[in-house]
Design an enzyme around this catalytic site. Sequence first.
Site, mmCIF file in Angstrom:
data_model
loop_
_atom_site.group_PDB
_atom_site.id
_atom_site.type_symbol
_atom_site.label_atom_id
_atom_site.label_comp_id
_atom_site.label_asym_id
_atom_site.label_seq_id
_atom_site.Cartn_x
_atom_site.Cartn_y
_atom_site.Cartn_z
ATOM 1 N N ARG A 1 0.824 -1.211 0.000
ATOM 2 C CA ARG A 1 0.000 0.000 0.000
ATOM 3 C C ARG A 1 0.865 1.270 0.000
ATOM 4 O O ARG A 1 0.536 2.254 -0.663
ATOM 5 C CB ARG A 1 -0.941 -0.022 1.211
ATOM 6 N N HIS B 1 0.604 4.091 -2.867
ATOM 7 C CA HIS B 1 0.220 5.477 -2.573
ATOM 8 C C HIS B 1 1.348 6.461 -2.876
ATOM 9 O O HIS B 1 1.089 7.634 -3.151
ATOM 10 C CB HIS B 1 -0.243 5.610 -1.118
ATOM 11 N N TRP C 1 -10.387 -8.825 2.319
ATOM 12 C CA TRP C 1 -11.141 -9.157 1.099
ATOM 13 C C TRP C 1 -11.170 -10.662 0.839
ATOM 14 O O TRP C 1 -12.060 -11.158 0.161
ATOM 15 C CB TRP C 1 -10.505 -8.479 -0.109
HETATM 16 FE FE1 CCH Z 1 -6.323 -0.347 -1.807
HETATM 17 N N1 CCH Z 1 -7.294 0.148 -0.100
HETATM 18 N N2 CCH Z 1 -7.554 0.839 -2.876
HETATM 19 N N3 CCH Z 1 -5.230 -0.724 -3.484
HETATM 20 N N4 CCH Z 1 -5.010 -1.427 -0.706
HETATM 21 C C1 CCH Z 1 -7.033 -0.314 1.168
HETATM 22 C C2 CCH Z 1 -6.084 -1.232 1.518
HETATM 23 C C3 CCH Z 1 -5.161 -1.782 0.613
HETATM 24 C C4 CCH Z 1 -8.618 1.547 -2.389
HETATM 25 C C5 CCH Z 1 -8.940 1.724 -1.054
HETATM 26 C C6 CCH Z 1 -8.338 1.035 -0.012
HETATM 27 C C7 CCH Z 1 -5.498 -0.252 -4.737
HETATM 28 C C8 CCH Z 1 -6.653 0.417 -5.130
HETATM 29 C C9 CCH Z 1 -7.585 0.935 -4.246
HETATM 30 C C10 CCH Z 1 -3.940 -2.140 -1.203
HETATM 31 C C11 CCH Z 1 -3.413 -2.049 -2.475
HETATM 32 C C12 CCH Z 1 -4.016 -1.362 -3.519
HETATM 33 C C13 CCH Z 1 -7.932 0.302 2.091
HETATM 34 C C14 CCH Z 1 -7.954 0.065 3.591
HETATM 35 C C15 CCH Z 1 -8.744 1.135 1.371
HETATM 36 C C16 CCH Z 1 -9.880 1.988 1.900
HETATM 37 C C17 CCH Z 1 -6.868 0.884 4.311
HETATM 38 C C18 CCH Z 1 -6.849 0.584 5.795
HETATM 39 O O1 CCH Z 1 -7.883 0.784 6.435
HETATM 40 O O2 CCH Z 1 -5.795 0.157 6.284
HETATM 41 C C19 CCH Z 1 -9.374 2.114 -3.476
HETATM 42 C C20 CCH Z 1 -10.628 2.955 -3.359
HETATM 43 C C21 CCH Z 1 -8.750 1.730 -4.629
HETATM 44 C C22 CCH Z 1 -9.230 2.053 -5.986
HETATM 45 O O3 CCH Z 1 -8.897 1.394 -6.949
HETATM 46 C C23 CCH Z 1 -4.391 -0.563 -5.604
HETATM 47 C C24 CCH Z 1 -4.291 -0.157 -7.073
HETATM 48 C C25 CCH Z 1 -3.463 -1.244 -4.848
HETATM 49 C C26 CCH Z 1 -2.109 -1.781 -5.223
HETATM 50 C C27 CCH Z 1 -1.742 -2.071 -6.456
HETATM 51 C C28 CCH Z 1 -3.420 -3.021 -0.169
HETATM 52 C C29 CCH Z 1 -2.278 -4.023 -0.317
HETATM 53 C C30 CCH Z 1 -4.201 -2.789 0.976
HETATM 54 C C31 CCH Z 1 -4.074 -3.471 2.333
HETATM 55 C C32 CCH Z 1 -3.229 -2.658 3.281
HETATM 56 C C33 CCH Z 1 -3.083 -3.293 4.646
HETATM 57 O O4 CCH Z 1 -2.600 -2.587 5.524
HETATM 58 O O5 CCH Z 1 -3.412 -4.466 4.842
#
Ligand code: CCH
Length: 292
Positions: A44, A48, A187
């Site tokens: 993440r 970002h 998920w």
């Molecule tokens: Fe995402 N993401 N993401 N995401 N994401 C969150 C967590 C992860 C969106 C929203 C969220 C991508 C695209 C999107 C990861 C990778 C990617 C969370 C929860 C939200 C909200 C954060 C929390 O509460 O900790 C949205 C909207 C989009 C739109 O497309 C893409 C692209 C990627 C990477 C290629 C990953 C990995 C996580 C998990 C992080 C964790 O701490 O477990």
Amino acid sequence: QAAKVSANFVPTKEDYIKVYNRIAQVIDEAGEYDDGSYGPVLVRLAWHASGTYDKDTKTGGSNYATMRFEPESQHGANAGLNVARDLMEKVKQEFPWISYGDLWTLAGVAAIQEMAGPKIPWRPGRIDGFAAQATPDGRLPDATQGADHLRNIFHRMGFNDQEIVALSGAHALGRCHRDRSGFEGPWTFSPTTLTNDYYKLLFDEKWVWKRWDGPKQLEDKKTKSLMMLPTDYVLTQDKVFKKQAKAYAESQDLFFKDFSAVVSRLFELGVPSSQWVTPEPWVMPTVEEQKE
Ligand code: CCH
């Protein structure tokens, strides 16, 4: 280490493999944190750091690692990423010659590869920038929105519809945290292994709106232990997204091939080609492969 910070130290691929290996160790030192791995939060961070890119103004992206600075570090979308930045700070102390942008994206690569994902071709060349290069809030996607929003945000980075769907499969990894985004839960049932289960579950489970006092999210009717964000669920509603998501649900190989290509590009957004130290990205060996 002293020699390595001297001006004439030119790191080789072997030096970057050492950093990769150190990151892989850190990922495993998670103990009771989340699902026992720092891998997802590192993915993440890399995303970002890169996804702020705007192709029209050529601003944002992974080049300057501006998330080190306020206010970008405090943007709502980046809540909780201090965990990942702090972890990488330890690695930076050991390898002071690497730039933050290279370190964070290499961490994303190591995390994906060590969590059984495909190879993500990667190369060094990002440089550390200044607070003035930080991007305005609002460049990263908002999970409460729909297909138009996803297209606006990702087309701005230079990605097409197929690539939006491929990138979304990263949500096979990790979870939402109530105290970070407001959303809650993972998920998939295997949040520390990259699979195409995200797409399979989108189509195989029945998704219903969760009844709670938090932001709008879906839960699987059967176990109520999994979640989807509104932006995830859109992949089953929009005609173009749906066709692509189905193709990834049917073939993990296809997903891995497309995910590898698109993430490799994602992590290079905003880096002028003159900065790359090599014309072609490298394929970094996994820790397992290095033992062979
Ligand atoms: Fe995402 N993401 N993401 N995401 N994401 C969150 C967590 C992860 C969106 C929203 C969220 C991508 C695209 C999107 C990861 C990778 C990617 C969370 C929860 C939200 C909200 C954060 C929390 O509460 O900790 C949205 C909207 C989009 C739109 O497309 C893409 C692209 C990627 C990477 C290629 C990953 C990995 C996580 C998990 C992080 C964790 O701490 O477990």
